[in-house]
Design a protein around this motif. Structure first.
Motif, mmCIF file in Angstrom:
data_model
loop_
_atom_site.group_PDB
_atom_site.id
_atom_site.type_symbol
_atom_site.label_atom_id
_atom_site.label_comp_id
_atom_site.label_asym_id
_atom_site.label_seq_id
_atom_site.Cartn_x
_atom_site.Cartn_y
_atom_site.Cartn_z
ATOM 1 N N GLY A 97 0.818 -1.204 0.000
ATOM 2 C CA GLY A 97 0.000 0.000 0.000
ATOM 3 C C GLY A 97 0.851 1.252 0.000
ATOM 4 O O GLY A 97 0.570 2.222 -0.721
ATOM 5 N N GLY A 98 1.910 1.246 0.806
ATOM 6 C CA GLY A 98 2.832 2.373 0.787
ATOM 7 C C GLY A 98 3.540 2.504 -0.546
ATOM 8 O O GLY A 98 3.789 3.615 -1.034
ATOM 9 N N LEU A 120 -1.827 3.212 4.166
ATOM 10 C CA LEU A 120 -2.035 4.478 3.483
ATOM 11 C C LEU A 120 -1.227 5.527 4.244
ATOM 12 O O LEU A 120 -1.759 6.298 5.049
ATOM 13 N N PRO A 121 0.073 5.574 4.039
ATOM 14 C CA PRO A 121 0.909 6.449 4.858
ATOM 15 C C PRO A 121 0.832 7.915 4.441
ATOM 16 O O PRO A 121 0.714 8.244 3.260
ATOM 17 N N ASP A 122 0.905 8.783 5.424
ATOM 18 C CA ASP A 122 1.050 10.212 5.180
ATOM 19 C C ASP A 122 2.542 10.537 5.192
ATOM 20 O O ASP A 122 3.373 9.692 5.569
ATOM 21 N N THR A 123 2.889 11.751 4.810
ATOM 22 C CA THR A 123 4.286 12.161 4.802
ATOM 23 C C THR A 123 4.910 11.960 6.182
ATOM 24 O O THR A 123 4.346 12.365 7.205
ATOM 25 N N GLY A 124 6.059 11.304 6.199
ATOM 26 C CA GLY A 124 6.763 11.080 7.450
ATOM 27 C C GLY A 124 6.360 9.825 8.198
ATOM 28 O O GLY A 124 6.949 9.512 9.239
ATOM 29 N N GLU A 125 5.371 9.101 7.694
ATOM 30 C CA GLU A 125 4.949 7.860 8.330
ATOM 31 C C GLU A 125 5.579 6.663 7.618
ATOM 32 O O GLU A 125 5.873 6.721 6.418
ATOM 33 N N SER A 126 5.735 5.570 8.361
ATOM 34 C CA SER A 126 6.287 4.338 7.798
ATOM 35 C C SER A 126 5.359 3.182 8.123
ATOM 36 O O SER A 126 4.442 3.302 8.954
ATOM 37 N N ALA A 127 5.610 2.049 7.487
ATOM 38 C CA ALA A 127 4.845 0.843 7.818
ATOM 39 C C ALA A 127 5.032 0.500 9.294
ATOM 40 O O ALA A 127 4.090 0.102 9.983
ATOM 41 N N GLN A 182 7.192 -17.460 1.109
ATOM 42 C CA GLN A 182 7.144 -16.040 1.460
ATOM 43 C C GLN A 182 8.433 -15.339 1.073
ATOM 44 O O GLN A 182 9.516 -15.918 1.083
ATOM 45 N N ARG A 183 8.303 -14.051 0.726
ATOM 46 C CA ARG A 183 9.468 -13.232 0.397
ATOM 47 C C ARG A 183 9.742 -12.287 1.558
ATOM 48 O O ARG A 183 8.833 -11.655 2.080
ATOM 49 N N PRO A 184 10.980 -12.165 1.973
ATOM 50 C CA PRO A 184 11.301 -11.321 3.124
ATOM 51 C C PRO A 184 11.327 -9.843 2.764
ATOM 52 O O PRO A 184 11.512 -9.471 1.608
ATOM 53 N N VAL A 185 11.183 -9.016 3.774
ATOM 54 C CA VAL A 185 11.252 -7.570 3.614
ATOM 55 C C VAL A 185 12.389 -7.057 4.496
ATOM 56 O O VAL A 185 12.655 -7.607 5.571
ATOM 57 N N THR A 186 13.072 -6.020 4.048
ATOM 58 C CA THR A 186 14.164 -5.474 4.846
ATOM 59 C C THR A 186 13.634 -4.559 5.949
ATOM 60 O O THR A 186 12.546 -3.973 5.838
ATOM 61 N N GLY A 187 14.433 -4.419 6.982
ATOM 62 C CA GLY A 187 14.096 -3.468 8.025
ATOM 63 C C GLY A 187 14.028 -2.060 7.482
ATOM 64 O O GLY A 187 13.196 -1.248 7.920
ATOM 65 N N ARG A 188 14.877 -1.758 6.514
ATOM 66 C CA ARG A 188 14.856 -0.420 5.913
ATOM 67 C C ARG A 188 13.519 -0.142 5.258
ATOM 68 O O ARG A 188 12.952 0.945 5.413
ATOM 69 N N ALA A 189 13.005 -1.103 4.502
ATOM 70 C CA ALA A 189 11.735 -0.900 3.808
ATOM 71 C C ALA A 189 10.608 -0.610 4.789
ATOM 72 O O ALA A 189 9.754 0.250 4.549
ATOM 73 N N LEU A 190 10.606 -1.332 5.907
ATOM 74 C CA LEU A 190 9.541 -1.155 6.885
ATOM 75 C C LEU A 190 9.637 0.174 7.621
ATOM 76 O O LEU A 190 8.622 0.706 8.090
ATOM 77 N N SER A 191 10.852 0.713 7.733
ATOM 78 C CA SER A 191 11.041 1.956 8.482
ATOM 79 C C SER A 191 11.154 3.193 7.593
ATOM 80 O O SER A 191 11.128 4.318 8.103
ATOM 81 N N ASP A 192 11.285 3.017 6.278
ATOM 82 C CA ASP A 192 11.341 4.164 5.359
ATOM 83 C C ASP A 192 10.074 5.003 5.478
ATOM 84 O O ASP A 192 8.965 4.474 5.527
ATOM 85 N N MET A 193 10.240 6.323 5.479
ATOM 86 C CA MET A 193 9.102 7.221 5.638
ATOM 87 C C MET A 193 8.544 7.667 4.283
ATOM 88 O O MET A 193 9.295 7.921 3.346
ATOM 89 N N ALA A 194 7.242 7.744 4.196
ATOM 90 C CA ALA A 194 6.565 8.152 2.965
ATOM 91 C C ALA A 194 6.810 9.629 2.674
ATOM 92 O O ALA A 194 7.009 10.438 3.584
ATOM 93 N N THR A 195 6.764 9.958 1.390
ATOM 94 C CA THR A 195 6.991 11.348 0.962
ATOM 95 C C THR A 195 5.876 11.884 0.073
ATOM 96 O O THR A 195 5.802 13.095 -0.147
ATOM 97 N N ALA A 196 5.028 11.003 -0.475
ATOM 98 C CA ALA A 196 4.034 11.452 -1.466
ATOM 99 C C ALA A 196 2.682 10.799 -1.184
ATOM 100 O O ALA A 196 2.349 9.769 -1.786
ATOM 101 N N PRO A 197 1.864 11.358 -0.292
ATOM 102 C CA PRO A 197 0.562 10.767 0.044
ATOM 103 C C PRO A 197 -0.478 11.026 -1.049
ATOM 104 O O PRO A 197 -1.374 11.860 -0.913
ATOM 105 N N THR A 198 -0.364 10.275 -2.140
ATOM 106 C CA THR A 198 -1.212 10.530 -3.312
ATOM 107 C C THR A 198 -2.681 10.198 -3.069
ATOM 108 O O THR A 198 -3.545 10.598 -3.856
ATOM 109 N N TRP A 199 -2.985 9.492 -1.964
ATOM 110 C CA TRP A 199 -4.393 9.236 -1.636
ATOM 111 C C TRP A 199 -5.134 10.518 -1.292
ATOM 112 O O TRP A 199 -6.367 10.536 -1.231
#
Length: 261
Positions: A97-98, A120-127, A182-199
């Motif tokens: 979703g992010g 549905l992350p807003d700017t500055g939010e992460s998974a 299952q495919r793994p996800v990195t810690g970086r991906a989960l903690s990266d912050m959103a920049t473009a809340p197009t919703w």
């Protein structure tokens, strides 16, 4: 003479290609549906949804989400969207979703966003920050980390906990296969912050399960209400793996988004 015929043939091919592109972008043509899986899953999780959409005449692409970082994952999906003539509906599950939220930025052919138990992350939010916003999630206790050469970590769900954690309303045998693939996800991906809340500017649609243990239902309700989603569907007893356990309901919501004007 042969050279002239070759030239005319080339012109004809180019002309037909122009017509096809024009038709693909026409207002009455169904949009292409791009499905983006999230963490601890792969594209095959969409199989039931793809079958329904294909039967109803939609072109569907289940994208391979790298699950490495939010920016690079979004760039990968964005490049795919740019290659598609005509309108596109982006569908994201979970962390996906992010990814679709970011990928829609700069792509004017995206007509709607559909979130399937997704963020549905807003700017500055992460998974990571959103998953802990409200109580009810148990993912942290189910994870198994693998340290990567660059110091980051790949996270898997422990196979013995996968069924209860991720796909409680899926048959045990199917859940076991999902756990193994299952495919793994990195810690970086989960903690990266959103920049473009197009919703905030695109029509958004949300479906989630009331028994989701990865993203608490309260978090999903909060995000859907904040985004002023055009339609929100809460599946009673639904797990995080709605695209597997309730493919018809997921496909119906996608078609609602695809047919809206």
């Amino acid at each position: 003479m042969r050279k002239t015929l070759q030239t005319l043939s080339l012109v004809a091919v180019l002309a037909l290609g122009g017509v096809a592109a024009s038709q693909a972008a026409g207002p009455d043509v169904k949009p292409t549906i791009v499905l983006v899986h999230g963490a601890f899953a792969d594209s095959s999780g969409w199989n039931g949804v793809v079958s329904r959409l294909d039967r109803d005449g939609y072109r569907v692409i289940a994208a391979a989400n790298p699950l490495r970082s939010l920016s690079s994952d979004a760039a990968s999906v964005s490049a795919l969207v740019k290659s598609i003539p005509g309108p596109v509906v982006l569908v994201g599950h979970s962390y996906g979703g992010g990814v679709i939220t970011e990928a829609a930025e700069g792509n004017g052919n995206v007509q709607a966003l559909v979130y399937v138990a997704g963020f549905l992350p807003d700017t500055g939010e992460s998974a990571l920050s959103l998953s802990g916003k409200f109580p009810g999630g148990t993912l942290a206790t189910a994870l198994a980390p693998v340290v990567l050469p660059d110091g980051d970590e790949d996270f898997y769900i422990q196979p013995t906990k996968f069924h209860d954690q991720f796909a409680a309303d899926v048959p045990a045998g199917v859940a076991a296969l999902m756990a193994a693939t299952q495919r793994p996800v990195t810690g970086r991906a989960l903690s990266d912050m959103a920049t473009a809340p197009t919703w905030k500017r695109l029509p958004s649609y949300v479906i989630y399960g009331s028994a989701d243990r990865n993203i608490p239902a309260e978090t999903e309700r909060f995000m859907a209400e904040r985004a002023k989603a055009r339609k929100t569907v809460a599946v009673e007893g639904g797990s995080h793996a709605l695209m597997v356990s309730h493919p018809d309901q997921v496909a119906t919501l996608i078609e609602d988004a695809a047919s809206a004007r």
